[in-house]
Each structure stands twice: as structure tokens, then as C-alpha cells.
Design an enzyme around this catalytic site. Structure first.
Site, PDB file in Angstrom:
ATOM      1  N   ASN A  37      -1.524  -8.181   2.561  1.00 43.04           N
ATOM      2  CA  ASN A  37      -2.154  -9.445   2.195  1.00 43.04           C
ATOM      3  C   ASN A  37      -1.155 -10.581   2.417  1.00 43.04           C
ATOM      4  O   ASN A  37       0.049 -10.424   2.184  1.00 43.04           O
ATOM      5  CB  ASN A  37      -2.713  -9.424   0.770  1.00 43.04           C
ATOM      6  N   GLU A  39      -0.959 -14.454   1.316  1.00 48.10           N
ATOM      7  CA  GLU A  39      -1.560 -15.530   0.524  1.00 48.10           C
ATOM      8  C   GLU A  39      -1.167 -16.894   1.076  1.00 48.10           C
ATOM      9  O   GLU A  39      -0.293 -17.011   1.944  1.00 48.10           O
ATOM     10  CB  GLU A  39      -1.130 -15.393  -0.942  1.00 48.10           C
ATOM     11  N   GLU A  50      -6.544  -5.435   4.300  1.00 43.69           N
ATOM     12  CA  GLU A  50      -7.498  -4.660   5.085  1.00 43.69           C
ATOM     13  C   GLU A  50      -7.944  -5.427   6.323  1.00 43.69           C
ATOM     14  O   GLU A  50      -7.963  -4.908   7.445  1.00 43.69           O
ATOM     15  CB  GLU A  50      -8.734  -4.294   4.243  1.00 43.69           C
TER      16      GLU A  50
HETATM   17 ZN   LIG Z   1     -10.310  -8.105   0.865  1.00 41.60          ZN
END
Ligand SMILES: [Zn+2]
Length: 127
Positions: A37, A39, A50
Site C-alpha cells: 500500500n 498512502e 493488492e
Molecule cells: Zn484495497
């Protein structure tokens, strides 16, 4: 896979939520493609691990049908399913019998079929 995911978690960029996610896509050709991820101060610009892995696979030249399974580890206290935005993208590229495999640092794992996590998908049949 557990060790790879633990290492990958360190690459996540999650200064705001502190919730790190690592995803490893297993392709049918035997290759693995990582995602974390990432951010952003503008929260909506954040991308999940994902979708990061899936879009990287597409950039590398993989096509729908090339995707086998996806492994996911999070930094939280329990294993977490992909968010629904990611499930929508997973449905776009992974086979219905592909597996979403959640793992924790202790080596525990849970497996879910894509079709079980996304029982009523919006897909090309809707268009
Ligand atoms: Zn997600």
C-alpha cells in the site's frame, strides 16, 4: 511465502494509518509480483497493495487469465480481507477459482476462492 511477505511489509508507505499491507501475486507462469500500500496526504490518492500488485503485473505485460493466486499480509492484529475496491479489481483479472490467501507473521493462513469473496461481481457481462 511468509518471509517474503514480512520483508515486503517493510516497503509499504503508510505514514498516516500505520496499517501496512503486502500483497504477492502468484502468476500462472510461476512468477511472483509484489505490491504494497502507498498512502498519500490526499487520502483518496492512496493505492492498496493488492491493486498495486495487479497494476504492476499489467504493466509488465501480463493479461487477464495469467493470474493464479494472491497472498496478503497486513500489519494489523488479525488477517484482513481485501477492501471491496480491490475485490472489484481482483474479479477483473483473477479466475473465479483463484485463491485469496491471507497470512500472518506466525504462519497461519486462510484461503478464500475469488468467487466466494465476490459472489455477485460487476463485470464485462454487465456492459
Ligand atoms: Zn484495497
Amino acid at each position: 511465502m511468509k518471509e517474503e511477505l514480512i520483508k515486503l511489509l517493510d516497503r509499504a508507505y503508510a505514514p498516516y494509518s500505520k496499517f501496512k499491507v503486502a500483497a504477492m501475486l502468484e502468476m500462472k507462469d510461476g512468477k511472483f509480483i509484489p505490491g504494497v500500500n502507498v498512502e498519500n496526504a490526499s487520502y483518496g490518492a492512496t493505492i492498496c497493495a493488492e491493486r498495486n500488485a495487479i497494476t504492476t503485473a499489467i504493466a509488465l505485460g501480463y493479461k487477464k487469465g495469467d493470474f493464479k493466486n494472491i497472498y496478503i499480509m497486513v500489519s494489523g492484529k488479525k488477517m484482513s480481507m481485501p477492501c471491496f475496491m480491490c475485490r472489484q479489481v481482483i474479479v477483473e483479472f483473477m479466475d473465479k477459482d483463484g485463491l485469496i490467501i491471507l497470512m500472518d507473521r506466525d504462519g497461519n493462513r486462510e484461503e478464500y476462492k475469488v468467487s466466494d469473496c465476490c459472489p455477485y461481481p460487476f463485470d464485462e457481462d454487465d456492459l
